[in-house]
Design an enzyme around this catalytic site. Structure first.
Site, PDB file in Angstrom:
ATOM      1  N   LEU A  89      31.880  52.953  39.690  1.00  0.00           N
ATOM      2  CA  LEU A  89      32.701  51.835  40.141  1.00  0.00           C
ATOM      3  C   LEU A  89      32.763  50.728  39.096  1.00  0.00           C
ATOM      4  O   LEU A  89      33.802  50.081  38.934  1.00  0.00           O
ATOM      5  CB  LEU A  89      32.150  51.287  41.467  1.00  0.00           C
ATOM      6  CG  LEU A  89      32.940  50.173  42.135  1.00  0.00           C
ATOM      7  CD1 LEU A  89      34.342  50.634  42.530  1.00  0.00           C
ATOM      8  CD2 LEU A  89      32.204  49.655  43.359  1.00  0.00           C
ATOM      9  N   MET A  97      31.309  59.768  42.796  1.00  0.00           N
ATOM     10  CA  MET A  97      31.165  58.460  42.153  1.00  0.00           C
ATOM     11  C   MET A  97      30.021  57.686  42.788  1.00  0.00           C
ATOM     12  O   MET A  97      29.657  57.909  43.932  1.00  0.00           O
ATOM     13  CB  MET A  97      32.459  57.649  42.271  1.00  0.00           C
ATOM     14  CG  MET A  97      32.858  57.378  43.701  1.00  0.00           C
ATOM     15  SD  MET A  97      33.608  55.780  44.059  1.00  0.00           S
ATOM     16  CE  MET A  97      32.535  54.588  43.417  1.00  0.00           C
ATOM     17  N   CYS A  98      29.461  56.768  42.002  1.00  0.00           N
ATOM     18  CA  CYS A  98      28.467  55.805  42.478  1.00  0.00           C
ATOM     19  C   CYS A  98      28.797  54.478  41.789  1.00  0.00           C
ATOM     20  O   CYS A  98      29.904  54.296  41.313  1.00  0.00           O
ATOM     21  CB  CYS A  98      27.047  56.285  42.173  1.00  0.00           C
ATOM     22  SG  CYS A  98      26.693  56.477  40.415  1.00  0.00           S
ATOM     23  N   ARG A  99      27.860  53.565  41.726  1.00  0.00           N
ATOM     24  CA  ARG A  99      28.154  52.261  41.115  1.00  0.00           C
ATOM     25  C   ARG A  99      28.284  52.356  39.605  1.00  0.00           C
ATOM     26  O   ARG A  99      29.231  51.862  39.022  1.00  0.00           O
ATOM     27  CB  ARG A  99      27.081  51.228  41.482  1.00  0.00           C
ATOM     28  CG  ARG A  99      27.405  49.837  40.924  1.00  0.00           C
ATOM     29  CD  ARG A  99      26.322  48.819  41.195  1.00  0.00           C
ATOM     30  NE  ARG A  99      25.011  49.215  40.733  1.00  0.00           N
ATOM     31  CZ  ARG A  99      24.582  49.137  39.473  1.00  0.00           C
ATOM     32  NH1 ARG A  99      25.365  48.682  38.534  1.00  0.00           N
ATOM     33  NH2 ARG A  99      23.374  49.518  39.146  1.00  0.00           N
TER      34      ARG A  99
END
Length: 177
Positions: free
Chosen positions: A93, A64-66
């Site tokens: 996110l 995951m990342c932003r």
């Protein structure tokens, strides 16, 4: 090679609750310190090859990342580090929060360094433009200087403003919680 498999925030939450998956956060430490999903393993993309992931065999790995852009763009690189299937949190996110799922937020942590750079650069360009129009045209050189710095940062990966902001007192106290 692992195919890119995107999972919705609800699917990721269910796998985390069932303890059948591990979530790997590839954002930078300053981003993770300010806001993250509880239990996520932090492995910044900038140091990913050297990071010790400490993954439990037999569990799904979800990156995951932003926003999902970094994990999508670097999926092959990420998936190559694990044995077995790899997944990504679709929308990152941002999608997790939009789905109403919980995040840990520490507002005492400074804003992410890239946001600080964007705010400082934008402010300097705006001030240079306003002073150039209202006081003296020579102030437009401030805007040109900052624009050149942004171009160099994009072309080389070196951002002098980020380096300068990183040593400011408010950024020295960063710590993951």
């Amino acid at each position: 090679m692992n195919p890119l498999v995107s999972l919705t925030p609800a699917e990721v939450a269910a796998r985390l609750k069932a303890k059948t998956a591990v979530l790997v956060d590839v954002r930078e430490p300053d981003e993770h310190a300010r806001e993250h999903i509880s239990g996520a393993v932090t492995a910044p993309l900038s140091a990913f090859e050297g990071a010790t992931l400490g993954l439990t065999p037999g569990k799904d790995v979800i990156f995951m990342c932003r926003s999902g852009n970094r994990t999508g763009a670097h999926f092959d690189r990420l998936a190559a580090r694990i044995a077995g299937p790899a997944h990504v949190l679709a929308g990152g996110l941002d999608a997790w929060k939009k789905a109403g799922l919980p995040v840990r937020t520490d507002t005492k942590q400074p804003l992410e360094l890239m946001r600080q750079v964007q705010m400082a650069a934008g402010g300097l360009i705006l001030v240079g433009g306003l002073l150039g129009a209202m006081v003296h045209p020579a102030f437009w050189s401030l805007s040109a200087f900052v624009g050149a710095g942004l171009f160099v940062a994009g072309a080389t990966g070196f951002c002098g403003m980020a380096r300068l902001l990183a040593v400011m007192p408010w950024n020295r106290r960063m710590r993951p919680n």
